[in-house]
Write an enzyme that holds these catalytic residues in place. Structure first.
Site, PDB file in Angstrom:
ATOM      1  N   LYS A  50       0.827  -1.272  -0.110  1.00  0.00           N
ATOM      2  CA  LYS A  50      -0.278  -0.103  -0.069  1.00  0.00           C
ATOM      3  C   LYS A  50       0.961   1.216  -0.104  1.00  0.00           C
ATOM      4  O   LYS A  50       2.100   1.397   0.548  1.00  0.00           O
ATOM      5  CB  LYS A  50      -1.047  -0.006   1.086  1.00  0.00           C
ATOM      6  CG  LYS A  50      -1.918   0.965   1.439  1.00  0.00           C
ATOM      7  CD  LYS A  50      -2.902   0.711   2.326  1.00  0.00           C
ATOM      8  CE  LYS A  50      -3.929   2.077   2.560  1.00  0.00           C
ATOM      9  NZ  LYS A  50      -4.872   1.962   3.841  1.00  0.00           N
ATOM     10  N   SER A 126      -9.442   2.043   3.317  1.00  0.00           N
ATOM     11  CA  SER A 126      -8.621   2.838   2.407  1.00  0.00           C
ATOM     12  C   SER A 126      -7.734   2.048   1.550  1.00  0.00           C
ATOM     13  O   SER A 126      -7.013   2.333   0.568  1.00  0.00           O
ATOM     14  CB  SER A 126      -7.972   3.891   2.989  1.00  0.00           C
ATOM     15  OG  SER A 126      -6.964   3.401   3.954  1.00  0.00           O
ATOM     16  N   GLY A 149     -10.801   0.035   9.696  1.00  0.00           N
ATOM     17  CA  GLY A 149     -11.409  -1.264   8.695  1.00  0.00           C
ATOM     18  C   GLY A 149     -10.828  -1.044   7.310  1.00  0.00           C
ATOM     19  O   GLY A 149     -11.264  -1.721   6.489  1.00  0.00           O
ATOM     20  N   SER A 150      -9.502  -0.695   7.072  1.00  0.00           N
ATOM     21  CA  SER A 150      -9.011  -0.194   5.898  1.00  0.00           C
ATOM     22  C   SER A 150      -8.314  -1.382   5.316  1.00  0.00           C
ATOM     23  O   SER A 150      -8.169  -1.393   3.915  1.00  0.00           O
ATOM     24  CB  SER A 150      -7.860   0.816   6.057  1.00  0.00           C
ATOM     25  OG  SER A 150      -8.688   2.202   6.098  1.00  0.00           O
TER      26      SER A 150
END
Length: 453
Positions: A50, A126, A149-150
């Site tokens: 990420k 995200s 919660g990404s």
């Protein structure tokens, strides 16, 4: 990657990558195998990182267009370094919702990653790029970050596995969001076993967290053990029915309920009714905590005139966060302590808490949002409904796919465990995965790496 980038609509999965760098890593891995000396079981496996986690030689922009100018990358994040030492082929930096301040994965800067199950819908965020690249078959695994919660939201919406470990279990050094109290780095994978392998590679607390948090020794489940299977029957699952059923579509709650019934029939797992007080207060405490902590790291740049470089929805969120006062943050921590007490009392009666991962399946992408971004608080509320406790209270949690709604969109079940009890939720997730093996639907956008198509 070129093929996915040229699709209509395009699938911008990676923000930065270098084909030649990938080929060099692959050649080195191939040579190790030819010489009979692979570094680990992960040697030669493709993984994406990420864009808010450092992975040299790429910049870490956090989905912005300019963050590399104020925060140069000098070396790998600790978690990435551990993967590289195992021979993982790091393919590049995956797309994300700008600075992680959103739940859809929308990103007007680089294009919005689309859900491989339906390209007209969001991946969730995200960690949008990591989830999409795994669901599309291009990588077996990816690293994401999870502060609200990404990791679990996009994993649920894309039909894959997302693990959030206990806060402090993995070292956050080298992540843009490395100084808060809610965020972790975690794996997004095709299967639970892959999640275990990646988690085993990256786990290890920082020296400061070992002193402050005193983590228990990490433990991994032995999925092949007969005793491990028998132990499933001893697990007691906690379910708050009123909360469990608070979903946008009953397809979600019905599918998750069906899985709990099958666990009972197959393994003898017992489900007990629980009540979790002050859910709304918990949401407030979380947004004040993560918002205040995010703003602390961004204030110098915000006040240095860079605010105009952020997308509109990032500016909207930062404006909300700037309204919080120091006394609000202190009050949020008092709430946090009280809510932690409630949950630890519940964990005296049950081993895990089970919920749907999200309150809705993948939402449609409004065409105008592709250019300008969007702020849709109702969608955010639906997506974040069940994930917040694990972040605010630091619990381990995992999302595992359990089926599809009537539109063919993936549904995830979330398992929340006691602090440091990753092994319990991973073993239960593996059992659920085994119960839900059929029918498994291939995404509309999928690349079979072994067949090369």
């Amino acid at each position: 990657m070129e093929e996915f980038g040229n699709k209509k609509p395009p699938m911008p999965l990676l923000i930065s990558y270098d084909p030649e760098h990938i080929r060099k890593q692959a050649a080195a891995s191939t040579k190790r195998f030819e010489e009979g000396n692979p570094l680990s079981i992960l040697d030669g496996i493709f993984m994406a990182i990420k864009d808010d986690i450092d992975c040299s030689p790429y910049p870490s922009n956090g989905g912005t267009t300019f963050f590399h100018e104020i925060r140069p990358v000098e070396k790998d994040a600790v978690s990435v370094s551990r993967l590289r030492c195992c021979g993982v082929i790091l393919v590049g930096k995956a797309n994300m919702h700008e600075l992680g301040l959103g739940t859809t994965g929308n990103n007007p800067n680089y294009g919005t990653a689309r859900n491989p199950h339906d390209p007209e819908r969001y991946t969730g965020g995200s960690s949008s790029g990591p989830a999409a690249i795994v669901a599309a078959g291009l990588c077996s695994a990816a690293l994401g970050t999870d502060g609200g919660g990404s990791v679990r939201i996009p994993s649920s919406l894309c039909g894959i596995v997302g693990l959030k470990s206990t806060y402090g279990r993995t070292d956050m050094a080298g992540a843009i969001c490395d100084s808060g109290t809610v965020e972790i780095i975690g794996p997004i994978t095709s299967t639970v076993e892959d999640a275990i392998l990646v988690y085993a590679t990256i786990l290890g607390s920082s020296a400061a967290e070992k002193i402050a948090l005193k983590p228990s020794a990490p433990c991994l489940p032995d999925l092949a053990s007969h005793e491990s299977s028998n132990a499933l029957g001893l697990l007691k699952l906690g379910k708050y029915t009123e909360w469990f059923n608070d979903v946008f579509s009953t397809d979600i709650s019905n599918k998750c309920e069906d899985v709990l019934n099958r666990l009972s029939e197959t393994y003898g797992c017992k489900t007990a009714e629980i009540v979790i007080p002050e859910l709304n207060e918990m949401r407030i405490a979380h947004i004040v905590s993560i918002g205040s902590e995010s703003l602390c790291g961004l204030t110098p740049d915000f006040e240095d005139g860079k605010r105009v470089k952020f997308t509109h929805d990032t500016r909207t969120n930062l404006a909300l966060f700037r309204s919080f006062r120091g006394s609000d943050y202190v009050a949020a921590q008092c709430l946090r302590r009280r809510i932690m007490h409630y949950h630890m009392e519940i964990f005296k009666e049950v081993d895990v808490i089970v919920t749907p991962t999200t309150g809705m399946t993948a939402p449609i992408i409004p065409p105008a949002a592709l250019k300008f971004g969007e702020t849709d608080l109702q969608v955010s509320a639906n997506l974040m409904r069940f994930v917040i406790a694990a972040n605010l209270l630091g619990f381990p949690a995992i999302s595992v796919p359990v089926g599809y709604d009537k539109q063919g969109l993936p549904i995830g079940l979330q398992i929340i465990g006691r602090p440091w009890c990753e092994a319990s939720i991973l073993r239960l997730a593996a059992a659920i995965e085994e119960l839900c093996t059929t029918p498994k639907k291939k995404p509309m956008q999928f690349y079979d790496m072994l067949k090369g198509n």
